[in-house]
Design a protein around this motif. Structure first.
Motif, short mmCIF file in Angstrom:
data_model
loop_
_atom_site.label_atom_id
_atom_site.label_comp_id
_atom_site.label_asym_id
_atom_site.label_seq_id
_atom_site.Cartn_x
_atom_site.Cartn_y
_atom_site.Cartn_z
N THR A 171 8.84 -1.86 9.29
CA THR A 171 7.73 -2.38 8.51
C THR A 171 7.36 -1.40 7.40
O THR A 171 7.72 -0.21 7.45
CB THR A 171 6.50 -2.63 9.40
OG1 THR A 171 6.04 -1.37 9.93
CG2 THR A 171 6.86 -3.56 10.56
N GLN A 172 6.62 -1.90 6.41
CA GLN A 172 6.22 -1.04 5.30
C GLN A 172 5.31 0.08 5.77
O GLN A 172 5.39 1.21 5.27
CB GLN A 172 5.54 -1.87 4.22
CG GLN A 172 5.29 -1.10 2.93
CD GLN A 172 4.62 -1.93 1.87
OE1 GLN A 172 3.52 -2.43 2.08
NE2 GLN A 172 5.28 -2.11 0.74
N LEU A 220 9.05 1.14 -2.34
CA LEU A 220 8.66 0.39 -1.15
C LEU A 220 7.34 -0.34 -1.37
O LEU A 220 7.15 -1.46 -0.89
CB LEU A 220 8.54 1.34 0.05
CG LEU A 220 9.85 1.99 0.52
CD1 LEU A 220 9.57 2.99 1.61
CD2 LEU A 220 10.82 0.93 1.00
N GLY A 248 7.98 -3.35 -3.59
CA GLY A 248 8.66 -4.38 -2.84
C GLY A 248 9.71 -5.13 -3.61
O GLY A 248 10.18 -6.18 -3.19
#
Length: 301
Positions: free
Chosen positions: A194-195, A225, A228
């Motif tokens: 996950t981020q 990140l 995105g």
């Protein structure tokens, strides 16, 4: 029916710890000692059995490099390099042979993506005059990089129970990778986390950064990140706030980014009304200015 896989290591964390020791950075204070410890651990795994060939090959190639020191006989060093390299190539290709018919080593190597020069050097070391020390040194170091790309780098990708330590190891290798194609493939595998996990790991790596170049790579990856979009940040995109000259300024910037993520500010959009006397409104078409605010088209009675 449950199928059990017997491994010589206790758990995946132990395997990944040995991986990090085998591929430790030359700048680390305990560079050689950690690698020697990893080689000793792999030798224990070999005695237990079921040790993968590429794990053993990484250890014996690393052992040959560690013994390439002044004072040792040149013939002994060449023999150690030749033996470890030949075992790596022969064991790898034999394990992928067709059981129905014998294939040439070159065809099997082509299937695996192993360079043909490795097969040639293996043949020379086994049947011809022993290759020179410089050639064996270069080939052994390249072989370790090939094993990393083929085996080690994929270990923690599909593991759903990968720990934060596993993620930090993977990100550290990603930041050190210089090949653009390999880096792109590694970044594509970051979707398995996950981020939040990625940003937390990058913040911890930020504390370990020893120079401004390494810290700048961390900042670029963090921005990618957060955006995105998977696109690399160019130098002109970092101006003016990201063009800094010290680690302190870089850390301050990354800390500010993290604070903005933790406490986002929602801007209230303002509606822009066009004046009836505006020339742009006479034609019936105009460029809308400001953020779009939806208007109800009716009410429910």
């Amino acid at each position: 029916m449950v199928q059990y896989v017997i491994t010589p290591w206790r758990d995946r964390r132990e395997l990944l710890r040995v991986r990090e020791q085998l591929y430790s950075r030359p700048g680390d204070p305990a560079y050689d000692s950690s690698r020697r410890q990893a080689v000793s651990q792999v030798s224990v795994w070999v005695e237990r059995g079921n040790c993968p060939h590429l794990v053993e090959s990484t250890a014996i190639l690393t052992s040959a490099i560690l013994n390439d020191v002044p004072g040792n006989s040149t013939w002994c060093i060449r023999a150690a390099y030749a033996s470890s390299f030949s075992r790596f190539v022969t064991g790898l290709l034999d394990s992928h042979q067709d059981k129905r018919r014998k294939l040439s080593m070159y065809s099997v190597a082509k299937t695996l993506g192993l360079p043909a020069t490795y097969v040639e050097l293996r043949h020379q070391a086994t049947h011809e005059e022993l290759p020179s020390l410089q050639k064996l040194r270069t080939a052994s170091r390249k072989a370790l990089l090939w094993i990393w790309d083929y085996y080690w780098v994929h270990l923690s990708i599909d593991d759903e129970a990968a720990s934060p330590e596993d993620l930090r190891v993977y990100l550290r290798k990603l930041l050190e990778e210089t090949n653009e194609k390999v880096r792109g493939e590694m970044e594509a595998r970051l979707v398995h986390w996950t981020q939040d996990q990625l940003l937390d790991a990058l913040m911890e790596l930020e504390l370990e950064a020893q120079d401004s170049e390494a810290f700048l790579r961390l900042v670029k990856l963090s921005k990618k990140l957060m955006n995105g979009n998977g696109e690399s940040a160019r130098e002109d995109e970092l101006a003016p706030e990201m063009k800094v000259n010290s680690i302190e300024e870089l850390r301050k910037e990354l800390t500010g980014v993290q604070e903005r993520l933790d406490d986002p500010v929602v801007d209230v959009p303002q509606r822009v009304e066009l004046s009836p006397n505006d020339d742009s409104a006479v034609s019936g078409w105009s460029m809308y200015e400001g953020a779009w605010v939806s208007k109800p088209i009716g009410t429910v009675c």
